[in-house]
Design an enzyme around this catalytic site. Structure first.
Site, mmCIF file in Angstrom:
data_model
loop_
_atom_site.group_PDB
_atom_site.id
_atom_site.type_symbol
_atom_site.label_atom_id
_atom_site.label_comp_id
_atom_site.label_asym_id
_atom_site.label_seq_id
_atom_site.Cartn_x
_atom_site.Cartn_y
_atom_site.Cartn_z
ATOM 1 N N ASP A 158 0.775 -1.163 0.054
ATOM 2 C CA ASP A 158 -0.139 0.130 0.181
ATOM 3 C C ASP A 158 1.192 1.244 -0.004
ATOM 4 O OD1 ASP A 158 -2.079 1.801 -0.094
ATOM 5 O OD2 ASP A 158 -3.052 0.796 1.550
HETATM 6 C C1 BGC Z 1 -4.743 3.317 -0.070
HETATM 7 C C2 BGC Z 1 -5.082 2.066 -1.109
HETATM 8 C C3 BGC Z 1 -4.623 3.162 -2.387
HETATM 9 C C4 BGC Z 1 -3.530 3.886 -2.377
HETATM 10 C C5 BGC Z 1 -3.011 4.514 -3.615
HETATM 11 C C6 BGC Z 1 -3.621 4.074 0.157
HETATM 12 O O1 BGC Z 1 -3.880 5.442 0.682
HETATM 13 O O2 BGC Z 1 -4.971 2.746 1.344
HETATM 14 O O3 BGC Z 1 -6.137 1.674 -1.332
HETATM 15 O O4 BGC Z 1 -4.879 2.364 -3.535
HETATM 16 O O5 BGC Z 1 -3.612 4.681 -1.216
HETATM 17 O O6 BGC Z 1 -3.996 5.534 -3.596
#
Ligand code: BGC
Length: 740
Positions: free
Chosen positions: A265
């Site tokens: 993530d």
């Molecule tokens: C989120 C993810 C997301 C990623 C990219 C993170 O803050 O938890 O689900 O895909 O950012 O935007």
């Protein structure tokens, strides 16, 4: 003469083709087996090129190998539509004018359709949009389990039941990936709250892990064949989930034979050596919170950047680690950005809008539909000829709910609000009062609305309500911070923005209320006995208003069923019941004390009825269930049995019913939930029509995970197969015995 010239020309072309073919390196030849291409490309790469591939080069892209003509990868959120273009090196939107898309309903709504075919249609349409936008990886779907109603991201997931989520996630993945766009099933795993998501350490039994939290991810990998998996922010058993030896190396890559890429993530990596050794392949968003915060470090400073290169050169970590990561990334590139056969995709088409609308229509759940007086008829579907004046109340009737919520925020080409759609049907019979106001804030405290403004808005709505025939209340939660939004949990179970007071005051002057609740979570409903008609409307994206209006008018007969339980009180939920160490933890650690008793497993087993149970949802017609018949009362090891049940539409309109199969183990050496969902089918029935639904029971449906043996076991003995219209509405049962 002419003939001769032609032959010579043909020979020349044939020779040229041959010589080009001879020179084409294996990795560039799409007709070669993908594993050969991976090996060939890898053998041509320098160590520096391999390491470069393992971390970001911008906020949402990671490098290919320019020297070899191997293209980069573009990653994009996900999961309800393709996110608007973000700047190269900041979280700001790039303000392009060609990135407006279809916003599809949130995944809670998709799960509420209980319709795998719609999940495929959804995946295929969103995949086409991702492809058109030149994205290689779509960051979704999300299948973290719904553990409790306060999690700010429940709206992005598929409910509380591992079987339902497993069945629904697979066609989504296949639909997307047919476009040559990878899915990134997220957030693996146990990211079940937003509070302290970056560091909270989750402890739980092996049994809860295997029976509840892992199955949808396993289905995504083994049955869906997803090409990437996104690690979670949190820790699991002391180690960050994005480089977790047990979760990534052992379970995902060994046990499930995952051949794709594990991506962090955004900002989920924390240590070079662990990232090198424990299953991470691509590192994104480091030194930021994944949403807003920036960092002075460059991409080379990532954990899998220069530090990793040094460790490889010095022998502190083996070369095989980077070869494995680069091979997986190459495989992903051949499947996506270098796949010249993939279709071109399309964006914001009428077909995609139709998919979004249909998912919305089939996902809306009719929770209640009673007459206002004893002699009256139910308020829904709304008979427009009966009413001269209809008042729509509630901010969600006009508020854009594709904005906010965090990384799933969207920039739709079209967003039809409930008010606009209702006006299109009922014209100038409709008047509107917002009734309350929420302000807007995604990642911080919302500017408070003064009591004077609140009072004035409420007074206006109540005054208008006295003078109308029907109120359509469109409220619920929204995508603000501490509502249904990433990076924070909800603070209260009750409706925010003084809506309870507003609802009570409206009911006091006019009881003819149809309520549409927009939320991705269960909410407390202190007024439930007094509101005659309630529909759970989720977040429906571009076609929100049209889908809702079609259900309220009866154009579409509702057929959604709840993918999670609505407890009466917050403390009736299993995770919340055990207090702080269970949720939210002490800020360092938490333990899942409810263990396997998540959702309806808790309500059933502990005999704490939910207000609206898992699997529940009404229709404008009625269904009659026959007695279930089982093909054999004894199930020998390795054998299967079928359970058949007749279902008849006994009402006056066509409708769809979700017939559910639950299994109960009557006696087992370890405690088991009262019952568990093991099958479902959605049947479409004309008035008077009857169909027979058949479920197959295999020993796999009878197993539980035995911690001591570290394996799934089915114990001989008595079982019960139950056919239900919800987890709490069992229409018939049949017993059988498993015999070894
Ligand atoms: C989120 C993810 C997301 C990623 C990219 C993170 O803050 O938890 O689900 O895909 O950012 O935007």
């Amino acid at each position: 003469m002419k003939k001769k010239i032609l032959t010579a020309a043909c020979a020349f072309f044939a020779l040229t083709a041959l010589s080009t073919q001879a020179q084409t390196p294996i990795y560039l030849d799409k007709n070669q087996p993908i594993e050969l291409r991976v090996q060939d490309a890898l053998s041509r790469m320098t160590l520096e090129e391999k390491v470069a591939m393992t971390h970001a080069q911008s906020k949402f892209s990671s490098p290919g190998v320019p020297r070899l003509g191997i293209p980069e990868l573009w990653w994009s959120d996900g999961p309800h539509g393709v996110r608007a273009e973000i700047e190269w090196n900041s979280w700001g939107y790039a303000n392009w004018t060609n990135d407006s898309i279809t916003a599809f309903p949130a995944l809670t709504c998709l799960a509420a359709t209980w319709n795998p075919e719609l999940s495929y249609a959804y995946g295929n349409a969103i995949g086409a949009e991702a492809r058109y936008r030149k994205k290689d990886v779509l960051l979704g779907p999300g299948v973290n389990m719904y553990r409790h109603p306060l999690n700010g991201r429940n709206f992005e997931y598929m409910g509380e039941d591992p079987y339902l989520a497993s069945i629904m996630v697979v066609p989504y993945i296949k639909g997307v990936q047919e476009n040559g766009v990878a899915t990134s099933t997220k957030h693996y795993v146990l990211n079940d709250q937003e509070l302290w998501r970056g560091h909270i350490n989750v402890e739980l039994s092996d049994r809860a892990l295997h029976e509840i939290y892992l199955p949808p991810f396993k289905a995504a990998v083994v049955d869906g064949g997803c090409w990437t998996i996104m690690g979670a922010y949190n820790k699991v058993r002391g180690q960050h989930a994005c480089h977790n030896e047990f979760l990534l190396n052992k379970i995902l890559k060994d046990d499930w034979a995952f051949d794709g890429v594990v991506v962090t993530d955004w900002g989920g990596a924390h240590d070079t050596k662990e990232a090198a050794l424990y299953g991470l392949d691509v590192e994104m968003g480091s030194f930021t919170n994944g949403l807003t915060s920036e960092s002075e470090f460059g991409y080379n400073n990532y954990y899998l950047g220069d530090g990793y290169l040094e460790m490889l050169r010095s022998g502190e970590v083996p070369m095989s680690t980077v070869d494995d990561k680069a091979s997986r990334i190459l495989r992903l590139i051949f499947r996506t950005s270098m796949n010249i056969d993939r279709p071109w995709g399309s964006q914001a088409t009428a077909e995609h809008a139709a998919v979004a609308r249909t998912v919305g229509e089939e996902g809306i759940v009719l929770l209640k539909n009673s007459p206002v007086t004893k002699k009256g008829t139910p308020l829904l579907p709304i008979d427009g000829s009966k009413y001269n004046k209809i008042l729509v109340v509630g901010e969600n009737a006009t508020r854009s709910l594709t904005q906010g919520g965090g990384s799933s925020e969207l920039k739709p080409k079209e967003e039809v609000s409930p008010l606009a759609a209702l006006k299109a049907v009922y014209g100038n019979k409709i008047s509107y009062a917002p009734g309350y106001k929420a302000g807007r804030s995604m990642y911080g405290n919302v500017e408070p609305i003064s009591p004077a403004v609140e009072d004035a808005l409420r007074a206006e709505a109540v005054a208008m309500a006295q003078d109308v025939d029907l109120i359509i209340y469109v409220g619920g939660l929204n995508k603000n911070h501490e509502q249904d939004c990433e990076a924070g949990d909800r603070i209260t179970y009750g409706l925010p923005f003084s809506q309870n007071q507003l609802i009570e005051e409206l009911l006091a002057v006019n009881p003819n209320m149809v309520m549409s609740l927009l939320s991705g979570n269960a909410v407390e409903m202190p007024w439930v006995d007094r509101v005659p008609a309630i529909v759970q409307t989720w977040y429906l994206g571009s076609q929100a208003g049209n889908a809702l209006a079609n259900v309220l008018t009866g154009e579409v007969n509702p057929s959604g069923k709840l993918p999670f339980s609505f407890p009466k009180r917050l403390e009736d939920n299993g995770a919340i019941h055990y207090g702080q160490m269970s949720y939210p933890g002490d800020s360092i650690n938490q333990t899942y004390l409810e263990d396997i008793l998540v959702g309806y497993r808790w309500h059933d087993t502990k005999k704490i009825p939910a207000l609206y149970p898992f699997g529940y949802g009404l229709s404008y017609t009625t269904f009659e269930y026959g007695k279930p018949q089982i093909s054999s009362k004894k199930l020998l090891e390795g054998e299967t049995a079928t359970v058949q049940v007749k279902v008849k539409n006994t009402g006056k309109v066509a409708g769809k019913e979700v017939v559910q199969l639950y299994i109960s183990d009557k006696k087992s050496s370890l405690p088991r939930p009262t019952k568990e969902l093991k099958g479902f089918q959605k049947v479409d029935l004309q008035p008077g029509e009857e169909k027979e639904v058949t479920f197959t029971i295999t020993p796999a449906e009878l197993c539980y995970y035995n911690d001591a043996l570290s394996q799934w076991v089915a114990e001989p003995g008595e079982f019960e197969a139950m056919i239900g219209a919800s987890s709490a509405d069992i229409k018939g049962k049949t017993q059988f015995e498993l015999v070894f």
